[in-house]
Design a protein around this motif. Sequence first.
Motif, PDB file in Angstrom:
ATOM      1  N   PHE A  67       0.850  -1.197   0.000  1.00  0.00           N
ATOM      2  CA  PHE A  67       0.000   0.000   0.000  1.00  0.00           C
ATOM      3  C   PHE A  67       0.887   1.248   0.000  1.00  0.00           C
ATOM      4  CE2 PHE A  67      -2.031  -3.300   2.734  1.00  0.00           C
ATOM      5  CZ  PHE A  67      -2.985  -3.726   1.825  1.00  0.00           C
ATOM      6  N   PRO A  68       1.553   1.530  -1.097  1.00  0.00           N
ATOM      7  CA  PRO A  68       2.544   2.623  -1.117  1.00  0.00           C
ATOM      8  C   PRO A  68       1.954   4.011  -0.909  1.00  0.00           C
ATOM      9  CG  PRO A  68       2.163   1.776  -3.329  1.00  0.00           C
ATOM     10  CD  PRO A  68       1.450   0.855  -2.405  1.00  0.00           C
ATOM     11  N   LYS A  69       0.675   4.229  -1.178  1.00  0.00           N
ATOM     12  CA  LYS A  69       0.082   5.564  -1.094  1.00  0.00           C
ATOM     13  C   LYS A  69      -0.749   5.779   0.168  1.00  0.00           C
ATOM     14  CE  LYS A  69       0.031   6.325  -6.078  1.00  0.00           C
ATOM     15  NZ  LYS A  69      -0.765   6.738  -7.260  1.00  0.00           N
ATOM     16  N   LEU A  70      -0.782   4.784   1.043  1.00  0.00           N
ATOM     17  CA  LEU A  70      -1.549   4.924   2.279  1.00  0.00           C
ATOM     18  C   LEU A  70      -0.641   5.343   3.426  1.00  0.00           C
ATOM     19  CD1 LEU A  70      -3.914   1.805   2.112  1.00  0.00           C
ATOM     20  CD2 LEU A  70      -4.346   4.151   1.334  1.00  0.00           C
ATOM     21  N   SER A  71      -1.220   6.060   4.391  1.00  0.00           N
ATOM     22  CA  SER A  71      -0.447   6.544   5.537  1.00  0.00           C
ATOM     23  C   SER A  71      -0.652   5.682   6.794  1.00  0.00           C
ATOM     24  CB  SER A  71      -0.833   7.996   5.860  1.00  0.00           C
ATOM     25  OG  SER A  71      -0.524   8.845   4.785  1.00  0.00           O
ATOM     26  N   LYS A  72      -1.842   5.156   6.951  1.00  0.00           N
ATOM     27  CA  LYS A  72      -2.149   4.343   8.143  1.00  0.00           C
ATOM     28  C   LYS A  72      -3.067   3.203   7.744  1.00  0.00           C
ATOM     29  CE  LYS A  72      -2.396   6.290  12.173  1.00  0.00           C
ATOM     30  NZ  LYS A  72      -2.818   7.065  13.377  1.00  0.00           N
ATOM     31  N   VAL A  73      -2.761   2.014   8.259  1.00  0.00           N
ATOM     32  CA  VAL A  73      -3.522   0.813   7.931  1.00  0.00           C
ATOM     33  C   VAL A  73      -3.812   0.046   9.213  1.00  0.00           C
ATOM     34  CG1 VAL A  73      -3.407  -1.452   6.825  1.00  0.00           C
ATOM     35  CG2 VAL A  73      -2.681   0.556   5.568  1.00  0.00           C
ATOM     36  N   LEU A  74      -5.022  -0.511   9.306  1.00  0.00           N
ATOM     37  CA  LEU A  74      -5.356  -1.396  10.418  1.00  0.00           C
ATOM     38  C   LEU A  74      -5.257  -2.830   9.929  1.00  0.00           C
ATOM     39  CD1 LEU A  74      -6.344  -1.680  13.345  1.00  0.00           C
ATOM     40  CD2 LEU A  74      -8.689  -1.639  12.476  1.00  0.00           C
ATOM     41  N   PHE A  75      -4.313  -3.568  10.496  1.00  0.00           N
ATOM     42  CA  PHE A  75      -4.116  -4.963  10.109  1.00  0.00           C
ATOM     43  C   PHE A  75      -5.021  -5.858  10.952  1.00  0.00           C
ATOM     44  CE2 PHE A  75      -2.042  -8.981  11.209  1.00  0.00           C
ATOM     45  CZ  PHE A  75      -1.958  -9.569   9.957  1.00  0.00           C
ATOM     46  N   LEU A  76      -5.740  -6.782  10.281  1.00  0.00           N
ATOM     47  CA  LEU A  76      -6.629  -7.720  10.972  1.00  0.00           C
ATOM     48  C   LEU A  76      -6.308  -9.148  10.553  1.00  0.00           C
ATOM     49  CD1 LEU A  76     -10.097  -5.931  10.578  1.00  0.00           C
ATOM     50  CD2 LEU A  76      -8.574  -5.879  12.567  1.00  0.00           C
ATOM     51  N   ASP A  77      -6.275 -10.060  11.524  1.00  0.00           N
ATOM     52  CA  ASP A  77      -6.188 -11.488  11.215  1.00  0.00           C
ATOM     53  C   ASP A  77      -7.560 -11.999  10.800  1.00  0.00           C
ATOM     54  OD1 ASP A  77      -3.556 -12.230  11.379  1.00  0.00           O
ATOM     55  OD2 ASP A  77      -3.608 -12.662  13.526  1.00  0.00           O
ATOM     56  N   ASP A  78      -7.589 -13.177  10.169  1.00  0.00           N
ATOM     57  CA  ASP A  78      -8.882 -13.705   9.711  1.00  0.00           C
ATOM     58  C   ASP A  78      -9.611 -14.510  10.784  1.00  0.00           C
ATOM     59  OD1 ASP A  78      -7.389 -16.000   9.835  1.00  0.00           O
ATOM     60  OD2 ASP A  78      -7.634 -16.570   7.741  1.00  0.00           O
TER      61      ASP A  78
END
Length: 613
Positions: free
Chosen positions: A428-439
């Motif tokens: 995600f090169p253009k994103l600043s913040k991401v919420l990572f979730l497991d399945d």
Amino acid sequence: MMVKLRNLVLFFMLLTVVAPILLYTDPAASFKTPFSAKRDFLEDVTALTFNSDENRLNLLPRESPAVLRGGEEVVVYSVEKNSRRQEARDQLSARVLSATDDDGDNSIKQVTDSASQINTRERTPVQLSQQTSEKVDEPNAFGAKKEKGNNVLLPDAQVRHLKDQLIRAKVYLSLPSAKANPHFVRELRLRVKEVQRALADASKDSDLPKTAIDKLKAMEQTLAKGKQIQDDCSTVVKKLRAMLHSAEEQLRVHKKQTMFLTQLTAKTIPKGLHCLPLRLTTDYYALNSSQQQFPNQDKLEDTQLYHYALFSDNVLATSVVVNSTITNAKHPSKHVFHIVTDRLNYAAMRMWFLDNPPGKATIQVQNVEEFTWLNSSYSPVLKQLSSRSMIDYYFRAHHTNSDTNIKFRNPKYLSILNHLRFYLPEIFPKLSKVLFLDDDIVVQKDLSGLWLVDLKGNVNGAVETCGESFHRFDRYLNFSNPLISKNFDPRACGWAYGMNVFDLDEWKRQHITEVYHRWQDLNQDRELWKLGTLPPGLITFWRRTYPLDRKWHTLGLGYNPSVNQRDIERAAVIHYNGNLKPWLEIGIPRYRGFWSKHVDYEHVYLRECNINP
């Protein structure tokens, strides 16, 4: 003259017989009451001295009849019930039980006749009673014993007592002295069968039949006969030790088998979950190209929206994560889900969300095989995962230097999907913040507040797991290796993957991917850590992790059957980390409802694949 002399002789003879009786007996003693005699006896005992010690013993202070008559009861041990009073008098200075304490309970305290013990023991008044030793721990009608000093019965005492009887019976049946008595053996075996039938699968007293008490009493009588036949305690003790050792060995074997079967089940795909992607893939390729596209693709790089990263090859589990998140979102249209899966499940994953769009939210499904930049020349872990030594490590049937813990050989760790979390800025090169979730998580509250959390210059925002000792660094990393011991604290708090906020701008600024690669190169021989992504995560984000409030993420629903219900209810995200996943039959029933309520089991695909709650 002769008559007088004879009378004189008779008088002196009578005097020699009667005088000692009059001199050495107390005529008034015969008129004393039994209670008076007992009191005089106690006074005599208190006057005894040991080793020329002239101080009176304070064990038995003299009390008035009123005090003695109204005092608390004391049990005086006796050998024979019919002669307990006389035995008590003979042994009083050696065996007295005290029944006075601050709470008024009948606690029992042994008093010995040793002078040194008497002088050092706390001196408390002892009051006598006619209560026999049979009253101590006397079984009730169900064989339940009351706790000393407490009238409360142990829970399910009848079941416990029956099980104890079976153990005692097995001991007697194995002893040579009992085997020599065929009549006793036949009787005891009959009683064992009766008790076993009465117990059946009962786990509490209410499950037992009404005849259980009769079986218990009959067994107790038979065991009493066995005690008379075998009075050698040392033989019984040896047998019990042997039985205990055997039981411990069987328990160890069963634990090992259980762990193996659990690991095997966790790695096995149920038929329904295997059928589902096959059906979805077939239908996906039946669509034309325009029907295979998702709407709202212009939102994929909008930094004003809430972006989620989800890497999985499990269609049903991924759908639960998305559905639960949207269900609890305040503004569903602002949520964007970036799903990455493998080549085998790419078409199925797309087909599922094309057929089941998540309302106003945006979906993106990518194939990890299309990440051409992710290759063995760039990624050390990818190079290691494809090496012959790593494949042998996970898949060879027999290992000369194998790890004793079979979880270290779970092939899921060979999947690159498991390691994509270390390449978020590249994905995600253009994103600043991401919420990572497991399945294997379920969202229960709106998560948009996580984007407002100030990470204070850190890269990773996660819930720490300091409360449990097995989540410290020394449980994941090999601190016998100097590379680990010199750089990290063994008692440092671990944290949880599954719900993590990543600041991708800080990630790039601090060169986190390079840090990860460096440590992966150092762990080619798996001497720094054994498996998984949490150990390298702890290393990579060392001193770069901001602790989130614990209410955001509650763990343990995949292995711990006693997670606090209040913690589950207030958690924004609950995590089924562990082998007992909610979509498997081995999942913990208590927690399955939180997951299954986000699954529409009436859906045509689920019915055709026989996927049921």
